[in-house]
Motif scaffolding. Structure first.
Motif, mmCIF file in Angstrom:
data_model
loop_
_atom_site.group_PDB
_atom_site.id
_atom_site.type_symbol
_atom_site.label_atom_id
_atom_site.label_comp_id
_atom_site.label_asym_id
_atom_site.label_seq_id
_atom_site.Cartn_x
_atom_site.Cartn_y
_atom_site.Cartn_z
ATOM 1 N N ASP A 1 26.713 -86.013 61.147
ATOM 2 C CA ASP A 1 28.068 -85.281 60.577
ATOM 3 C C ASP A 1 27.573 -85.167 58.975
ATOM 4 N N PHE A 2 27.056 -86.043 58.545
ATOM 5 C CA PHE A 2 26.480 -85.923 56.929
ATOM 6 C C PHE A 2 26.257 -84.763 56.649
ATOM 7 N N TYR A 3 25.063 -84.339 57.557
ATOM 8 C CA TYR A 3 24.339 -83.076 57.234
ATOM 9 C C TYR A 3 24.654 -81.658 57.829
ATOM 10 N N SER A 4 24.994 -80.749 56.814
ATOM 11 C CA SER A 4 25.507 -79.529 57.216
ATOM 12 C C SER A 4 24.505 -78.757 58.307
ATOM 13 N N GLY A 5 23.402 -79.313 58.635
ATOM 14 C CA GLY A 5 22.567 -78.476 59.556
ATOM 15 C C GLY A 5 23.110 -78.755 61.008
ATOM 16 N N TYR A 6 23.846 -79.622 61.083
ATOM 17 C CA TYR A 6 24.500 -80.052 62.625
ATOM 18 C C TYR A 6 25.876 -79.611 62.823
ATOM 19 N N VAL A 7 26.081 -78.787 61.927
ATOM 20 C CA VAL A 7 27.783 -78.174 61.789
ATOM 21 C C VAL A 7 27.757 -77.401 63.202
ATOM 22 N N LYS A 8 26.884 -77.057 63.883
ATOM 23 C CA LYS A 8 27.083 -76.209 64.979
ATOM 24 C C LYS A 8 27.214 -76.908 66.256
ATOM 25 N N LYS B 1 15.924 -86.357 62.453
ATOM 26 C CA LYS B 1 16.462 -86.263 61.095
ATOM 27 C C LYS B 1 15.902 -87.507 60.408
ATOM 28 N N GLU C 1 28.396 -89.725 63.315
ATOM 29 C CA GLU C 1 29.090 -89.600 62.226
ATOM 30 C C GLU C 1 27.806 -89.640 61.184
ATOM 31 N N HIS D 1 28.700 -92.382 54.356
ATOM 32 C CA HIS D 1 29.646 -91.348 55.235
ATOM 33 C C HIS D 1 30.003 -92.048 56.571
#
Length: 273
Positions: A195-202, A137, A192, A167
């Motif tokens: 965690d700022f990026y939604s692509g890692y929500v899973k 990333k 953390e 963040h």
């Protein structure tokens, strides 16, 4: 006598001894004890160059000495192309391949009930995955020396206009923690940032749960305590697999089980004991 079995005479117990040797070596291989199996093999009449090479390959690979593992099977590259190909990304220090390797090593430690070593593998797995995700990333490597930590934090602060760093700072402040943007980054800090990026929500929830086990391992280590069981082991194993599945395709079989099958197929009675 079994079909095709060599004839055993009263004065010749060589074949019988080889059968016992095979049983011992197979048990050691089943237990991924390649070093022990190699010693047993070399003391028997069963040894041949290819078997020795495969056992050394397994021994070096489990110790993450991938270059020496590769060298062992080079003389048999024409028949062991699969093993040579499998280890290539590991020799290139591909982080996703190394994470997969740690995962299979961890499973072996777990099934052998070596729980302290298993938690060490879990900790290494998390560190490797975080290094892979940060590199993917942020396009930066985790620092490998204290001298390179300042460059790491400078690049993090500059990445994406500093938003993931802000963040991180906000998350630390909410928890009453002090963020020190120097030195080696902690696992919670790396989580953390991602965690700022939604692509890692899973993957983030599984990484957070994994971190609890890593902390458990550290606490026990500092107290000189052993580990006789793993709490919520099924959940932990599921998290490991879920995290790995997000970064690399997981093969149906462990590379060590494939290696074991090759070794077993070559363990046969010598025609001239």
């Amino acid at each position: 006598m079994k079909p095709l079995q060599a004839r055993v005479f009263q004065t010749d117990v060589g074949v019988l001894k080889q059968e016992f040797d095979i049983k011992v070596i197979k048990k050691q291989v089943d237990n991924y004890n390649y070093g022990g199996a190699l010693s047993s093999l070399q003391e028997s009449a069963l040894a041949n160059d290819r078997l020795i090479a495969l056992l050394k390959y397994g021994q070096y690979r489990m110790n993450f000495d991938f270059n020496r593992a590769f060298s062992e099977i080079q003389p048999f590259a024409n028949v062991e192309a699969e093993l040579a190909s499998d280890i290539a990304p590991l020799r290139q220090r591909d982080l996703s391949a190394i994470a997969k390797e740690i995962y299979f090593n961890a499973l072996i430690k777990y099934h052998k009930q070596q729980y302290s070593e298993f938690l060490v593998e879990v900790s290494q797995f998390q560190e490797c995955v975080l290094a892979y995700l940060i590199k993917t990333k942020f396009q930066i490597d985790l620092p490998d020396s204290y001298a390179s930590t300042s460059t790491f934090w400078r690049d993090v602060k500059q990445f994406d206009a500093g938003k993931p760093y802000k963040h991180l700072a906000d998350a630390y402040q909410q928890r009453g923690w002090e963020l020190s943007a120097r030195g080696f980054p902690s696992r919670p800090a790396l989580i953390e940032l991602l965690d700022f990026y939604s692509g890692y929500v899973k993957v983030i929830p599984s990484l957070r749960e994994l971190n609890e086990y890593c902390e458990q391992r550290n606490r026990r280590l500092h107290k000189f305590e052993g580990v006789s069981e793993i709490e919520d082991a099924d959940r932990l194993l599921s998290n490991l697999r879920s995290i790995l599945r997000n970064i690399v395709k997981i093969p149906d079989r462990s590379p060590f089980d494939i290696l074991n099958q090759k070794i077993m197929s070559l363990l046969t009675i010598s025609p001239n004991p």
